[in-house]
Structure formats: C-alpha cells, structure tokens
Write a protein that holds these residues in place. Structure first.
Motif, mmCIF file in Angstrom:
data_model
loop_
_atom_site.group_PDB
_atom_site.id
_atom_site.type_symbol
_atom_site.label_atom_id
_atom_site.label_comp_id
_atom_site.label_asym_id
_atom_site.label_seq_id
_atom_site.Cartn_x
_atom_site.Cartn_y
_atom_site.Cartn_z
ATOM 1 N N VAL A 158 -8.679 9.150 4.007
ATOM 2 C CA VAL A 158 -7.277 8.725 4.743
ATOM 3 C C VAL A 158 -7.228 7.252 4.496
ATOM 4 C CG1 VAL A 158 -6.199 7.934 6.784
ATOM 5 C CG2 VAL A 158 -7.463 10.209 6.649
ATOM 6 N N LEU A 159 -6.220 6.796 3.647
ATOM 7 C CA LEU A 159 -5.751 5.176 3.415
ATOM 8 C C LEU A 159 -4.587 4.663 4.240
ATOM 9 C CD1 LEU A 159 -6.963 2.931 1.670
ATOM 10 C CD2 LEU A 159 -5.659 3.831 -0.041
ATOM 11 N N ALA A 160 -4.630 3.587 4.705
ATOM 12 C CA ALA A 160 -3.406 2.951 5.445
ATOM 13 C C ALA A 160 -2.902 1.812 4.495
ATOM 14 C CB ALA A 160 -3.659 2.581 6.683
ATOM 15 N N GLU A 161 -1.907 1.155 4.855
ATOM 16 C CA GLU A 161 -1.164 -0.161 4.041
ATOM 17 C C GLU A 161 -0.508 0.557 2.759
ATOM 18 O OE1 GLU A 161 -0.683 -2.901 5.717
ATOM 19 O OE2 GLU A 161 -1.914 -2.113 7.377
ATOM 20 N N SER A 162 0.693 0.144 2.779
ATOM 21 C CA SER A 162 1.414 0.686 1.420
ATOM 22 C C SER A 162 0.786 0.229 0.259
ATOM 23 C CB SER A 162 2.944 0.129 1.682
ATOM 24 O OG SER A 162 3.144 -1.090 1.871
ATOM 25 N N LEU A 163 0.548 -1.233 -0.090
ATOM 26 C CA LEU A 163 -0.175 -1.649 -1.258
ATOM 27 C C LEU A 163 -1.294 -0.911 -1.579
ATOM 28 C CD1 LEU A 163 1.063 -5.451 -0.933
ATOM 29 C CD2 LEU A 163 1.990 -3.761 -2.412
ATOM 30 N N ALA A 164 -1.995 -1.049 -0.540
ATOM 31 C CA ALA A 164 -3.470 -0.198 -0.802
ATOM 32 C C ALA A 164 -3.183 1.397 -1.429
ATOM 33 C CB ALA A 164 -4.217 -0.295 0.347
ATOM 34 N N ILE A 165 -2.316 2.012 -0.685
ATOM 35 C CA ILE A 165 -2.055 3.270 -1.163
ATOM 36 C C ILE A 165 -1.482 3.355 -2.607
ATOM 37 C CG2 ILE A 165 -0.436 5.266 -0.777
ATOM 38 C CD1 ILE A 165 -0.845 4.571 2.379
ATOM 39 N N ASN A 166 -0.433 2.333 -2.984
ATOM 40 C CA ASN A 166 0.172 2.487 -4.273
ATOM 41 C C ASN A 166 -1.083 2.104 -5.304
ATOM 42 O OD1 ASN A 166 2.497 3.566 -3.392
ATOM 43 N ND2 ASN A 166 3.704 1.608 -3.601
ATOM 44 N N LEU A 167 -1.960 1.074 -5.028
ATOM 45 C CA LEU A 167 -2.806 0.963 -5.989
ATOM 46 C C LEU A 167 -3.769 2.033 -5.978
ATOM 47 C CD1 LEU A 167 -3.605 -2.883 -5.021
ATOM 48 C CD2 LEU A 167 -2.460 -2.127 -7.162
ATOM 49 N N TYR A 168 -4.249 2.848 -5.041
ATOM 50 C CA TYR A 168 -4.936 3.973 -5.362
ATOM 51 C C TYR A 168 -4.097 5.129 -5.962
ATOM 52 C CZ TYR A 168 -6.924 8.206 -3.581
ATOM 53 O OH TYR A 168 -7.492 9.711 -3.655
ATOM 54 N N LEU A 169 -2.762 5.143 -5.758
ATOM 55 C CA LEU A 169 -2.168 6.159 -6.579
ATOM 56 C C LEU A 169 -1.944 5.828 -8.059
ATOM 57 C CD1 LEU A 169 0.726 7.337 -4.014
ATOM 58 C CD2 LEU A 169 -1.424 8.556 -4.514
ATOM 59 N N ALA A 170 -1.778 4.618 -8.038
ATOM 60 C CA ALA A 170 -1.870 3.887 -9.753
ATOM 61 C C ALA A 170 -3.066 4.263 -10.379
ATOM 62 C CB ALA A 170 -1.469 2.525 -9.617
ATOM 63 N N GLY A 171 -4.350 4.081 -9.599
ATOM 64 C CA GLY A 171 -5.598 4.227 -10.386
ATOM 65 C C GLY A 171 -5.833 5.610 -10.860
ATOM 66 N N ARG A 172 -4.795 6.632 -10.117
ATOM 67 C CA ARG A 172 -5.118 8.072 -10.670
ATOM 68 C C ARG A 172 -4.220 8.214 -12.032
ATOM 69 N NH1 ARG A 172 -4.405 11.525 -5.229
ATOM 70 N NH2 ARG A 172 -3.997 12.838 -6.973
#
Length: 96
Positions: free
Chosen positions: A60-74
């Motif tokens: 589970v991850l919160a915060e939009s920028l953290a989530i988008n960076l996580y998704l970008a890393g994929r």
C-alpha cells in the motif's frame, strides 16, 4: 490488480491518468475525501485517513507523486536506468 482509492476531484486524478496512460489493469474505488478519515475499512488501509491510496497486492502506498513514481518505475520507457537521470526525474516531479 491495482486498486486506486480516492476521488477524481483530488490528486487521485493524476494516478488514474497515469494508470490509463500505461494501460494498466486497475479498479478505482471512489472515496469522498470528507469521509475517508471516518471510514474504518479505509483507515485500515491508510491509517493517515487521507486521499489517496494505491494497493498493489499486499503493498500500500499513499501520496500521488510517490504513486506515480512507483508506477513509472514499472515502465522502462518512463523510468531511466541511470541514477542521475532518475534523480532528475524525481526533481522534476517534485517541482511540478
């Protein structure tokens, strides 16, 4: 499958947009920002009680920028392999 919790009338829209751009399979759980801090099920997921949250399996991850960076890393075309370029991508994200 990814699960995205939040309302489109918040920064959740950033994450929904990213997930759509990446053509990811996800479920969107609309959640009113005014009630999320009182929703016991949501508080079990995100104890801060803030919008938004992403659930990816047990992660589970919160915060939009953290989530988008996580998704970008994929996605190799969005996340540079070079550490300095990664740092620039983070810098740009925080600035934007």
């Amino acid at each position: 499958m990814l699960e995205i919790y939040g309302t489109v009338h918040s920064r959740t829209l950033r994450v929904l947009w990213m997930a759509c751009e990446l053509e990811l399979d996800f479920v969107h759980h609309p959640l009113d920002w005014q009630r999320c801090g009182q929703d016991a099920d949501y508080l079990a997921l995100n104890p801060a009680g803030t919008i938004l949250a992403l659930k990816d399996g047990d992660f589970v991850l919160a915060e939009s920028l953290a989530i988008n960076l996580y998704l970008a890393g994929r996605e190799p075309r969005l996340w540079p392999q070079d550490e300095q370029r990664q740092a620039l991508a983070v810098q740009w994200s925080f600035w934007a």
